[in-house]
Every structure is written in C-alpha cells, then in structure tokens.
Write an enzyme that holds these catalytic residues in place. Structure first.
Site, mmCIF file in Angstrom:
data_model
loop_
_atom_site.group_PDB
_atom_site.id
_atom_site.type_symbol
_atom_site.label_atom_id
_atom_site.label_comp_id
_atom_site.label_asym_id
_atom_site.label_seq_id
_atom_site.Cartn_x
_atom_site.Cartn_y
_atom_site.Cartn_z
ATOM 1 N N THR A 1 0.981 -1.269 0.003
ATOM 2 C CA THR A 1 0.057 0.155 0.050
ATOM 3 C C THR A 1 0.922 1.127 -0.025
ATOM 4 O O THR A 1 0.550 2.188 -0.522
ATOM 5 C CB THR A 1 -1.000 -0.100 1.143
ATOM 6 O OG1 THR A 1 -1.783 -1.177 1.117
ATOM 7 C CG2 THR A 1 -1.798 1.343 1.222
ATOM 8 N N SER B 1 1.670 -7.847 -0.399
ATOM 9 C CA SER B 1 2.490 -8.838 0.162
ATOM 10 C C SER B 1 1.964 -10.192 0.528
ATOM 11 O O SER B 1 2.695 -11.147 0.815
ATOM 12 C CB SER B 1 3.093 -8.202 1.465
ATOM 13 O OG SER B 1 1.890 -7.925 2.424
ATOM 14 N N THR C 1 1.342 -4.358 4.321
ATOM 15 C CA THR C 1 1.175 -4.609 5.748
ATOM 16 C C THR C 1 0.739 -6.073 6.061
ATOM 17 O O THR C 1 1.002 -6.572 6.972
ATOM 18 C CB THR C 1 0.468 -3.739 6.194
ATOM 19 O OG1 THR C 1 -0.810 -3.806 5.751
ATOM 20 C CG2 THR C 1 0.686 -2.123 6.266
ATOM 21 N N ASP C 2 0.259 -6.695 4.984
ATOM 22 C CA ASP C 2 -0.528 -8.192 5.218
ATOM 23 C C ASP C 2 0.490 -9.312 5.758
ATOM 24 O O ASP C 2 -0.091 -9.888 6.550
ATOM 25 C CB ASP C 2 -1.247 -8.442 4.010
ATOM 26 C CG ASP C 2 -2.441 -7.404 3.562
ATOM 27 O OD1 ASP C 2 -2.635 -6.535 4.476
ATOM 28 O OD2 ASP C 2 -3.294 -7.703 2.685
HETATM 29 N N1 GLU Z 1 -2.510 -6.583 0.638
HETATM 30 C C1 GLU Z 1 -1.634 -5.467 0.356
HETATM 31 C C2 GLU Z 1 -0.232 -5.846 1.013
HETATM 32 O O1 GLU Z 1 0.127 -6.323 1.814
HETATM 33 C C3 GLU Z 1 -1.856 -3.989 0.524
HETATM 34 C C4 GLU Z 1 -2.101 -3.953 1.976
HETATM 35 C C5 GLU Z 1 -0.813 -3.040 2.634
HETATM 36 O O2 GLU Z 1 0.228 -2.807 2.301
HETATM 37 O O3 GLU Z 1 -1.437 -2.360 3.901
HETATM 38 O O4 GLU Z 1 0.738 -5.418 0.120
#
Ligand code: GLU
Length: 341
Positions: free
Chosen positions: A29, A76, A109-110
């Site tokens: 993100t 991620s 973040t995931d």
């Molecule tokens: N699902 C994506 C990831 O983990 C976007 C979520 C994020 O980065 O907050 O890259």
C-alpha cells in the site's frame, strides 16, 4: 584600515558525510495508487515505483544519502520464498559493503509479520535493517507512507539502531521483527506486539529506544540462505471446532516437510487433528503446534503430539520451521530453535 568580517554559519554535516541508506522497495500500500484521495480501500497496491516513493519525501536528503532499488512491486499476500531469498541475499550483499550504513525495506502490511522475521534470522550484519509500510495508499489524504518512510530512514541511519535485529517502523513506533504483527485489519495503529511492546518510539524526529530483544537474531543466527534456490515446503493447518483430518492427508500428498498447527488456545489439538498430526509424523513430517490466539506461549505437553512454537504466531512459526529444516530434521534441535530464536 582593513576590516575582516567573519560571518558565523550554523554547523551542518556535509552531504557526503551523511549515512548511506539503501531503500529496497517490494510493493504494498505504501506504493499504492487510488482513483481519489479519499479512497482507502479497493485501490491497487504496488502500483508506484521506488522513484515516486522517494520523490514524495525530499526531506530524506537532509538525514541520509539515499539510493533506491526495486526488488518487486507486489501486494505482500503474493510474497514468495523466491522473493524472500532474493531480498535476504541482496541485503547481505549491501550490508557487507563498507559504504552502506543501513537498509530500509518498503513492504505490504499484510505479511509484515513474516518477511521481517525471515530477514531477522538470515541477515548477517549488526547494521540496521528497517521495514516500513503504510495503511493508506500514497494517493490518499493524510497518507501515512511518507512519514513512515522518513522515520524508517531516520532509524536506519542512527548508530543506536545497530545490533537490535530487524525492525518494523510504522506510526512512530519501532517494533522487533521477532514479535511484531498486524493486529487490526484496517486501522493505522495496527502493528503491535501484545505481550512484548515496542523497542522504541520516534517523537519530534528523535529516536527513543527502550528495550533490546533477548531472542537470537542476525549475526548470532545459524541460518544462512546464501546460494539456496528454494525453501522446504511448510504448510499451516488451522485448528477449529469440527476441523477435518483430510487437511493432513492433503499436506502429506503434497510432500511437505513440515506442518504448523495453528491450534486453539495454548495449541490444543482436537481428536481429528491429533490423528492427522500423528499420521504426518509417521511420514517424517515435522509438526509444530502454535496458537491461533495472537499472543502467549504454547508450552510443551507430553499428552499432545508435535513440537511447540514458544511465543511465535503460526505465520512466524512457519518461517522458522522452513529455515530449521534447511539445517536438520532432528526434532530436539528444532525445538531448541523454537525456544531460542
Ligand atoms: N494487501 C496489500 C499488501 O499487503 C496491501 C495492504 C497493505 O500494504 O497495507 O501489500
């Protein structure tokens, strides 16, 4: 008469004396782009390149000499062992150079509980490695990415960050890769270690470290992935009411080398999972019981099958079990790793 006028100028470091930090971008993100600045869901993660991320924070130039490299540009949830191996090898190459002082990694973040822990166990340097990310896309109003990136570089560039293991910096907090995990699906203040807390905080551009991690990491870790092309397959099987035994049959059929059981409570095993775990063990698959609760220790219990994960959550347990299986399949040694890493 000649009058010499001496003008005092405020002291500042020459740009070439600033710490040299390399930023490795992997997606997420923090590199996300949405159609409007109020859109914080349904956007495309991993859409913007490293140059765009860096150009959003020109202030970095005052605290470090910064270079960027694009390792991947993915959400991620699509991170793989291949990318992890590439990332770890690149970080080791960079930190072995005397002209590199630290590394920052931007990431989704995931799965930000997994990649930092992998590097915590495979990077062979005391120099800082700091992961950062964002909960709001780069195009959002009050995007959190630029400040998180700035703070991550601040931490990576600071001598007091050396020897603390791989760190995770978001929302003005510095967490240890060993303990930190995403605790809330949508809020900004999501990265937490419920039992252990943070290593430190950043307030007004100043770093306040409070604690150090006792578990083994980086230079004291025995795990070395140099030259490895793949990692042993390890699956996670979730424990719940009515959980079926056939999950274990599938894992056995796919010839996995290890299974992490995300058990109920302190790793409780249902009768069905008990049968499945024992079946897997009979095929020399190493099984580790962890907890689906999100915090706490899974203690050894001679009435239940398998090794125990200590305080590692199921996703982090899978990372350690993959690395453990690159060295041995001896259950006693693997349990020792879980007790100490
Ligand atoms: N699902 C994506 C990831 O983990 C976007 C979520 C994020 O980065 O907050 O890259």
């Amino acid at each position: 008469m000649v009058v010499l006028l001496v003008v005092a100028t405020p002291f500042s470091w020459a740009a070439d004396q600033l710490p040299h930090i390399v930023i490795l971008a992997t997606g997420g993100t923090i590199a996300g782009s949405a159609a409007s600045n109020t859109q914080t869901t349904g956007y495309k993660a991993g859409a913007l390149g490293i140059e765009t991320l860096l150009s959003a924070v020109p202030e970095l130039k005052a605290i470090a000499r910064v270079d960027g490299e694009q390792i991947s540009n993915i959400g991620s949830e699509n991170m793989t062992s291949d990318v992890l191996l590439k990332l770890s090898n690149r970080v080791n190459e960079l930190l072995a150079r005397s002209d590199v002082d630290g590394v920052v990694i931007t990431h989704g973040t995931d799965t930000l509980d997994e990649s930092p822990y992998f590097l915590n166990l495979t990077v062979k340097s005391e120099k800082p490695v700091v992961f950062t990310a964002a909960m709001r896309p780069a195009t959002s109003m009050s995007a959190d990415g630029p400040m998180n990136l700035y703070n991550a570089v601040l931490v990576a560039a600071d001598k007091s960050s050396w020897g603390r293991g791989v760190m995770v910096e978001l929302n003005d907090r510095i967490g240890s890769a060993r303990f930190t995990t995403k605790s809330n699906a949508s809020s900004l203040d999501t990265f937490k270690a419920v039992e252990e807390g943070y290593l430190g905080t950043i307030v007004g551009g100043k770093i306040y470290f409070e604690t150090r991690v006792d578990k083994i990491h980086t230079t004291r870790s025995v795990f070395d992935v140099t030259g490895l092309k793949s990692l042993p397959a390890v699956d996670i099987i979730f424990g719940y009411q009515d959980d079926p035994e056939y999950m274990y049959d599938a894992a056995i059929q796919h010839k996995v080398k290890g299974i992490v059981y995300a058990g109920m409570g302190a790793g409780s095993v249902s009768k069905r999972s008990d049968a499945g775990i024992r079946k897997a063990q009979a095929k020399d698959i190493v099984v580790v019981r962890s907890s689906r609760t999100g915090s706490g220790v899974v203690p050894p219990d001679s009435n239940q099958p398998g090794l125990v994960s200590n305080s590692l959550n199921p996703a982090k347990s899978r990372i350690l079990l993959m690395l453990a299986l690159t060295k041995t399949d001896n259950p006693e040694i693997i349990q020792q790793y879980f007790n100490t890493y």
